[in-house]
Design an enzyme around this catalytic site. Sequence first.
Site, PDB file in Angstrom:
ATOM      1  N   HIS A  93      -5.437  10.130   0.697  1.00 20.44           N
ATOM      2  CA  HIS A  93      -5.956  10.328   1.420  1.00 20.44           C
ATOM      3  C   HIS A  93      -4.842  11.083   3.101  1.00 20.44           C
ATOM      4  O   HIS A  93      -5.768  11.777   3.463  1.00 20.44           O
ATOM      5  CB  HIS A  93      -6.399   8.884   2.317  1.00 20.44           C
ATOM      6  CG  HIS A  93      -5.677   7.919   1.695  1.00 20.44           C
ATOM      7  ND1 HIS A  93      -5.697   6.859   1.069  1.00 20.44           N
ATOM      8  CD2 HIS A  93      -5.087   7.334   2.724  1.00 20.44           C
ATOM      9  CE1 HIS A  93      -5.020   5.900   1.056  1.00 20.44           C
ATOM     10  NE2 HIS A  93      -3.872   6.112   2.065  1.00 20.44           N
ATOM     11  N   ASP A 151      -7.444   2.225   2.832  1.00 22.80           N
ATOM     12  CA  ASP A 151      -7.071   2.563   3.450  1.00 22.80           C
ATOM     13  C   ASP A 151      -7.821   4.156   3.494  1.00 22.80           C
ATOM     14  O   ASP A 151      -7.840   5.079   4.181  1.00 22.80           O
ATOM     15  CB  ASP A 151      -6.032   3.117   3.982  1.00 22.80           C
ATOM     16  CG  ASP A 151      -5.592   3.169   5.406  1.00 22.80           C
ATOM     17  OD1 ASP A 151      -5.915   2.682   5.743  1.00 22.80           O
ATOM     18  OD2 ASP A 151      -4.812   3.949   5.883  1.00 22.80           O
ATOM     19  N   HIS A 156       0.949  -0.641   0.082  1.00 24.52           N
ATOM     20  CA  HIS A 156       0.173   0.254  -0.062  1.00 24.52           C
ATOM     21  C   HIS A 156       0.869   1.352   0.196  1.00 24.52           C
ATOM     22  O   HIS A 156       1.632   1.534   1.430  1.00 24.52           O
ATOM     23  CB  HIS A 156      -1.408   0.470   1.549  1.00 24.52           C
ATOM     24  CG  HIS A 156      -1.773   0.952   1.283  1.00 24.52           C
ATOM     25  ND1 HIS A 156      -2.351   1.785  -0.187  1.00 24.52           N
ATOM     26  CD2 HIS A 156      -1.592   2.119   1.992  1.00 24.52           C
ATOM     27  CE1 HIS A 156      -2.546   2.550   0.402  1.00 24.52           C
ATOM     28  NE2 HIS A 156      -2.397   3.311   2.016  1.00 24.52           N
ATOM     29  N   ASP A 181       1.389   4.845  -0.180  1.00 19.23           N
ATOM     30  CA  ASP A 181       0.918   6.040   0.224  1.00 19.23           C
ATOM     31  C   ASP A 181       2.094   7.379  -0.901  1.00 19.23           C
ATOM     32  O   ASP A 181       3.499   7.206  -0.163  1.00 19.23           O
ATOM     33  CB  ASP A 181       1.483   6.856   1.490  1.00 19.23           C
ATOM     34  CG  ASP A 181      -0.349   5.778   2.112  1.00 19.23           C
ATOM     35  OD1 ASP A 181      -1.458   6.109   2.227  1.00 19.23           O
ATOM     36  OD2 ASP A 181       0.519   5.207   3.626  1.00 19.23           O
TER      37      ASP A 181
END
Length: 898
Positions: free
Chosen positions: A351, A125, A12, A14
């Site tokens: 996010h 997420d 994941h 980011d």
Amino acid sequence: MKKTAHIISHSHWDREWYLPFEKHRYYFIKLMNNLIDQFKKEGNAFESFHLDGQTVLLEDYFAVHPENREIIKQLIEEKKLHIGPWYVLQDAFLTSSEANIRNLQIGLNDTKAYGHAAKIGYFPDTFGIYGQAPQILRQAGIDTAAFGRGVKPTGFNNTVSDSPNFESPYSEMIWQSPDGSSVLGILFANWYSNGNEIPADKKEANVFWDKKLQDAEKYASTNQLLFMNGCDHQPLQKTIPQAIETAAALYPDYTFKHSSFDQYTEALKESLPEKLQVIEGELRNQRTDGWSTLVNTASSRIYLKQWNNYCQTLLEKVAEPLATINFLAGGTYPREYLRFMWKSLMKNHPHDSICGCSVDEVHREMVTRFETVSQMGEVFVRENAAELAERIDTSETPEGGIPLVVINQTGWKKNDVITKVVDLEKVYFSQMHFEDIPFYLQDKETPGYKLINDQGETIECQLGDPVVEFGYELPDDKFRQPFFAKRAKLSFFADGIPSFGYKTFYLVPAETPEQFTGPDKMEEKSIEMENEYVHLHFHEDGSFDLIHKETGESFQRLGIYEDTGDVGNEYMYKEAKGHGAITTNGKTAEFKFLETTNLRTVLEVTQTLSIPASADDRLATERNQLIWHKDRVAGRSSEKTTITLRTVVTLAKGMKGPAFRLTIDNQARDHRLRVLFPTGLKADTHRADSIFEIVTRPNMPEEEWENPSFCHHQQRFCSLADDHIGLTVATDGLQEYEILADGTIAVTVLRSTAELGDWGNFPTPEAQCLGIQTAEWQVLPHEKDVIQSQAYVDAYEYKVPIVAVQPSIHKGLWPTTHQFVESEANGLAWSSMKVAEEQDDVMIRWFNPTPEKMSLKVSIKDYQSYKSTILEERTNQTEEQYKAGKSEIITLGFYQKG
């Protein structure tokens, strides 16, 4: 029957979070290079890798390693590397409806260059998900969604806890939108790291799998078990083939498979029980204790939300529809530049970015991106508006007159106060020595003017005192053209500007100029404002009573400011212990009228508030010890500071309610400031603007909720109503509100904190938002609720400008007033107008905010209409009048006949 353990390798990613973008990219490049080597080395033994559902990561990688594009393309074509469907993993609630659509459109469009897309709505997420997601996914041909948050408690450092009232007994469920569309929902019940770092050693693997298999089986409705082999920024586990061999030898009753979401969901669908729990609408952790919803990211670094709202509005409500009107008028549609602007903006939408919950370096870089998008959008709008205006016939402009074209690029007819700086006379450097021009213009007598429409009718106007200023033009066919101009600010009320159209006005010389006259001077004891819709009376403390003239109903003491201590973090608010709210109630304000004309009244209200300078010393200790916000007991400092609140209130002709701009000189830390609207209304539910939905939410939380705060996300507005009257607060980038027990709407205008707040100690001093901050909103009283009264139209139009252009005097193909798209869409909410990505079809989108079927009749001369999808697919579904079903997102396409 054997159970299958599907192991999906992923990371994941980011793009920016606890490190700024370039530092994270450094590690991402290592991951991608290792991944290429792994596929070469292991061949079929290393089957698959899921690239986190976002195609922007490929751009990030190819910017450094363009030579590996063909290698990556081959891996994707062979379905070893899985990309899409999104461009970025956005925050769902803090990005607009159309931004969510563009994210999916652009992501899927990007995947076409590589031959394969992972067709799963991937929200690993995302901090809660809007209720219309299943409908959006279905329209994109996606029938499955995977998500980590929204229906099960997830706490500090992504720890997942069990809840006796977990909304589904399984990790598989049916997720349904308000319109009835549904997808198979897959919850990462044990998080998206439940298969991370799988041991290859037999002894370690035995301990690992004994627990992990049991955890997965606890929530699985089938014999297909999901194990996510990765986590946030997880390096590649190179020993996966050996780890799977070890597991298979230890557990012969299970099949261990290095899998992909395509393979897993195919097997899962064949094994599902006949009946699964149906989860309806929004996923917002309603059935949890309320301490880890991450909702307060809506008020973290509000300046980011304001920037984002400006840029989104500029692109989707101004640039795209304006360019489409220009296209219908005969121009070209610059889809590549629009797509580039959207991509640039969406790099701020992940996010951890738009939520304001990263380190300071990240958010500084975001501001630069926002500035870049605004520069692109503003020049795009200016040039497209000028191009359109030059297609309009202004040759009949009266002698000595100045034409003005007012363009309404929105889906609603506009009645608006227009303010435009007009060039009364212009002298180019090529006409006179530049040193002489200012004196020439200053000395030359300025005639009086009046404003007329294209029917010759006089329009009341206000023309300010002229000034001489430098300017320049950038022609298409010659060097820049500098000039000096005598300029004046013109204000007037433009009535009935057609949707998707324009009107032409003329400022013409007049012996007796038409000017506004101001109303009689108000007594200083009576601070009041009034127009045809509302009346305001201000109290000494700056609060006001608001009377809705149509019904005679009134709201009392609106607009009080409330300050509380905040010992939470960028993710969550936690009120400081032992300190009540400090408010402006009863504190004397200063008033000053800045403008009083028949067109507009502007009032300045100045207040000061003495509040603690920060949290007390205990907070620093709690931060260093990584004490979760829920368990903090820090209070507020005994040291005081003063914050100044300057509120400018505007009530113009045609406005359904007053607009407010607050400027805060914030000198305090660790606190939250809200503006309060005590409605006095009794209701169990309220409405709020969400993604393609005006959602109904309860005023009080579920029984499991423990957090004293019950804040919510909003897009453009929140609203409370009873059977007779309602109050709606429309906002500009203020995306957090709360409905208090007494019926007060509380909107957060500032939140100051100083730490990231997840898995470690990451100071973020710039999140205190010290210095000058601003906030803007409009208060709209109305009959009944926001949908029945259609007050949502005014709320959606708040802060959406229409464009005024001063063209040259010339012959043109188009008349002085024209409407390019004629529509009958009463009861529907207009969302966008653009030209399709892959053909020259005009695409217009609305959504139905009601549970009833609504009619939609739209026509463009010489164009054939059809009902499309969010992916702009051309269909044979052609009607003279379309029906928008309950809560339906409806897109119509138009192609040129012949």
